[in-house]
Design a protein around this motif. Structure first.
Motif, PDB file in Angstrom:
ATOM      1  N   UNK A   1     -20.467  11.029  83.836  1.00  0.00           N
ATOM      2  CA  UNK A   1     -20.464   9.908  82.906  1.00  0.00           C
ATOM      3  C   UNK A   1     -20.239  10.352  81.457  1.00  0.00           C
ATOM      4  N   UNK A   2     -20.112  11.667  81.228  1.00  0.00           N
ATOM      5  CA  UNK A   2     -19.911  12.162  79.867  1.00  0.00           C
ATOM      6  C   UNK A   2     -18.610  11.608  79.288  1.00  0.00           C
ATOM      7  N   UNK A   3     -18.696  11.096  78.071  1.00  0.00           N
ATOM      8  CA  UNK A   3     -17.513  10.553  77.392  1.00  0.00           C
ATOM      9  C   UNK A   3     -17.076  11.527  76.304  1.00  0.00           C
ATOM     10  N   UNK A   4     -15.803  11.888  76.324  1.00  0.00           N
ATOM     11  CA  UNK A   4     -15.241  12.828  75.364  1.00  0.00           C
ATOM     12  C   UNK A   4     -14.446  12.089  74.303  1.00  0.00           C
ATOM     13  N   UNK A   5     -14.513  12.578  73.087  1.00  0.00           N
ATOM     14  CA  UNK A   5     -13.687  12.019  72.018  1.00  0.00           C
ATOM     15  C   UNK A   5     -12.265  12.557  72.168  1.00  0.00           C
ATOM     16  N   UNK A   6     -11.323  11.937  71.467  1.00  0.00           N
ATOM     17  CA  UNK A   6      -9.945  12.424  71.482  1.00  0.00           C
ATOM     18  C   UNK A   6      -9.912  13.863  70.974  1.00  0.00           C
ATOM     19  N   UNK A   7     -10.663  14.162  69.943  1.00  0.00           N
ATOM     20  CA  UNK A   7     -10.704  15.529  69.404  1.00  0.00           C
ATOM     21  C   UNK A   7     -11.148  16.527  70.468  1.00  0.00           C
ATOM     22  N   UNK A   8     -12.192  16.180  71.234  1.00  0.00           N
ATOM     23  CA  UNK A   8     -12.671  17.072  72.286  1.00  0.00           C
ATOM     24  C   UNK A   8     -11.610  17.266  73.369  1.00  0.00           C
ATOM     25  N   UNK A   9     -10.919  16.205  73.726  1.00  0.00           N
ATOM     26  CA  UNK A   9      -9.888  16.286  74.769  1.00  0.00           C
ATOM     27  C   UNK A   9      -8.751  17.193  74.311  1.00  0.00           C
ATOM     28  N   UNK A  10      -8.238  16.988  73.102  1.00  0.00           N
ATOM     29  CA  UNK A  10      -7.103  17.798  72.666  1.00  0.00           C
ATOM     30  C   UNK A  10      -7.502  19.271  72.502  1.00  0.00           C
TER      31      UNK A  10
ATOM     32  N   UNK B   1     -10.933   4.960  77.585  1.00  0.00           N
ATOM     33  CA  UNK B   1     -11.789   3.785  77.420  1.00  0.00           C
ATOM     34  C   UNK B   1     -11.759   3.446  75.939  1.00  0.00           C
ATOM     35  N   UNK B   2     -11.464   2.197  75.609  1.00  0.00           N
ATOM     36  CA  UNK B   2     -11.490   1.776  74.208  1.00  0.00           C
ATOM     37  C   UNK B   2     -12.847   1.120  73.940  1.00  0.00           C
ATOM     38  N   UNK B   3     -13.578   1.696  73.025  1.00  0.00           N
ATOM     39  CA  UNK B   3     -14.886   1.170  72.651  1.00  0.00           C
ATOM     40  C   UNK B   3     -14.726  -0.055  71.755  1.00  0.00           C
ATOM     41  N   UNK B   4     -15.765  -0.876  71.617  1.00  0.00           N
ATOM     42  CA  UNK B   4     -15.679  -2.064  70.769  1.00  0.00           C
ATOM     43  C   UNK B   4     -15.271  -1.765  69.319  1.00  0.00           C
ATOM     44  N   UNK B   5     -15.557  -0.552  68.836  1.00  0.00           N
ATOM     45  CA  UNK B   5     -15.166  -0.205  67.467  1.00  0.00           C
ATOM     46  C   UNK B   5     -13.724   0.310  67.382  1.00  0.00           C
ATOM     47  N   UNK B   6     -13.015   0.300  68.513  1.00  0.00           N
ATOM     48  CA  UNK B   6     -11.611   0.704  68.549  1.00  0.00           C
ATOM     49  C   UNK B   6     -11.383   2.169  68.873  1.00  0.00           C
ATOM     50  N   UNK B   7     -12.444   2.973  68.871  1.00  0.00           N
ATOM     51  CA  UNK B   7     -12.279   4.389  69.183  1.00  0.00           C
ATOM     52  C   UNK B   7     -12.038   4.588  70.676  1.00  0.00           C
ATOM     53  N   UNK B   8     -11.339   5.680  71.005  1.00  0.00           N
ATOM     54  CA  UNK B   8     -11.041   6.009  72.394  1.00  0.00           C
ATOM     55  C   UNK B   8     -11.996   7.077  72.905  1.00  0.00           C
ATOM     56  N   UNK B   9     -12.295   6.999  74.187  1.00  0.00           N
ATOM     57  CA  UNK B   9     -13.068   8.027  74.873  1.00  0.00           C
ATOM     58  C   UNK B   9     -12.409   8.280  76.226  1.00  0.00           C
ATOM     59  N   UNK B  10     -12.580   9.504  76.717  1.00  0.00           N
ATOM     60  CA  UNK B  10     -12.093   9.873  78.044  1.00  0.00           C
ATOM     61  C   UNK B  10     -13.289  10.379  78.830  1.00  0.00           C
ATOM     62  N   UNK B  11     -13.477   9.818  80.012  1.00  0.00           N
ATOM     63  CA  UNK B  11     -14.577  10.293  80.855  1.00  0.00           C
ATOM     64  C   UNK B  11     -14.274  11.705  81.325  1.00  0.00           C
ATOM     65  N   UNK B  12     -15.303  12.552  81.342  1.00  0.00           N
ATOM     66  CA  UNK B  12     -15.158  13.946  81.769  1.00  0.00           C
ATOM     67  C   UNK B  12     -14.526  14.044  83.156  1.00  0.00           C
ATOM     68  N   UNK B  13     -14.992  13.230  84.108  1.00  0.00           N
ATOM     69  CA  UNK B  13     -14.456  13.320  85.466  1.00  0.00           C
ATOM     70  C   UNK B  13     -12.994  12.883  85.519  1.00  0.00           C
ATOM     71  N   UNK B  14     -12.596  11.930  84.694  1.00  0.00           N
ATOM     72  CA  UNK B  14     -11.198  11.492  84.644  1.00  0.00           C
ATOM     73  C   UNK B  14     -10.325  12.621  84.108  1.00  0.00           C
ATOM     74  N   UNK B  15     -10.773  13.298  83.060  1.00  0.00           N
ATOM     75  CA  UNK B  15     -10.014  14.428  82.519  1.00  0.00           C
ATOM     76  C   UNK B  15      -9.893  15.540  83.553  1.00  0.00           C
ATOM     77  N   UNK B  16     -10.984  15.866  84.228  1.00  0.00           N
ATOM     78  CA  UNK B  16     -10.951  16.921  85.243  1.00  0.00           C
ATOM     79  C   UNK B  16      -9.985  16.574  86.369  1.00  0.00           C
TER      80      UNK B  16
END
Length: 67
Positions: free
Chosen positions: A7-16, A40-55
């Motif tokens: 369930x860990x959510x990564x920021x775009x910075x962490x992903x890149x 995943x787009x959060x209500x504030x407009x920021x993006x997150x990527x779930x750890x399992x999705x990235x893996x």
């Protein structure tokens, strides 16, 4: 504990950074081309990527794997 890690959510910075420091522009271009990991787009407009999705996304792109 495995569920907690999935369930860990990564920021775009962490992903890149995990992708070897690709540029932010490259990541967003991949999004335009629908080849980036699902975000995943959060209500504030920021993006997150779930750890399992990235893996999973990385595993799908591994060379020499048999599908």
């Amino acid at each position: 504990m495995a569920r907690e890690k999935a369930a860990e959510l990564l920021t775009v910075r962490q992903v890149i950074e995990e992708l070897g420091g690709i540029s932010r522009r490259t990541f967003y271009r991949w999004r335009e081309l629908h080849i980036a990991p699902r975000c995943i787009r959060l209500p504030n407009g920021e993006l997150r990527v779930r750890r399992d999705v990235l893996n999973d996304w990385l595993a799908e792109r591994a060379e020499g794997t048999v599908s």
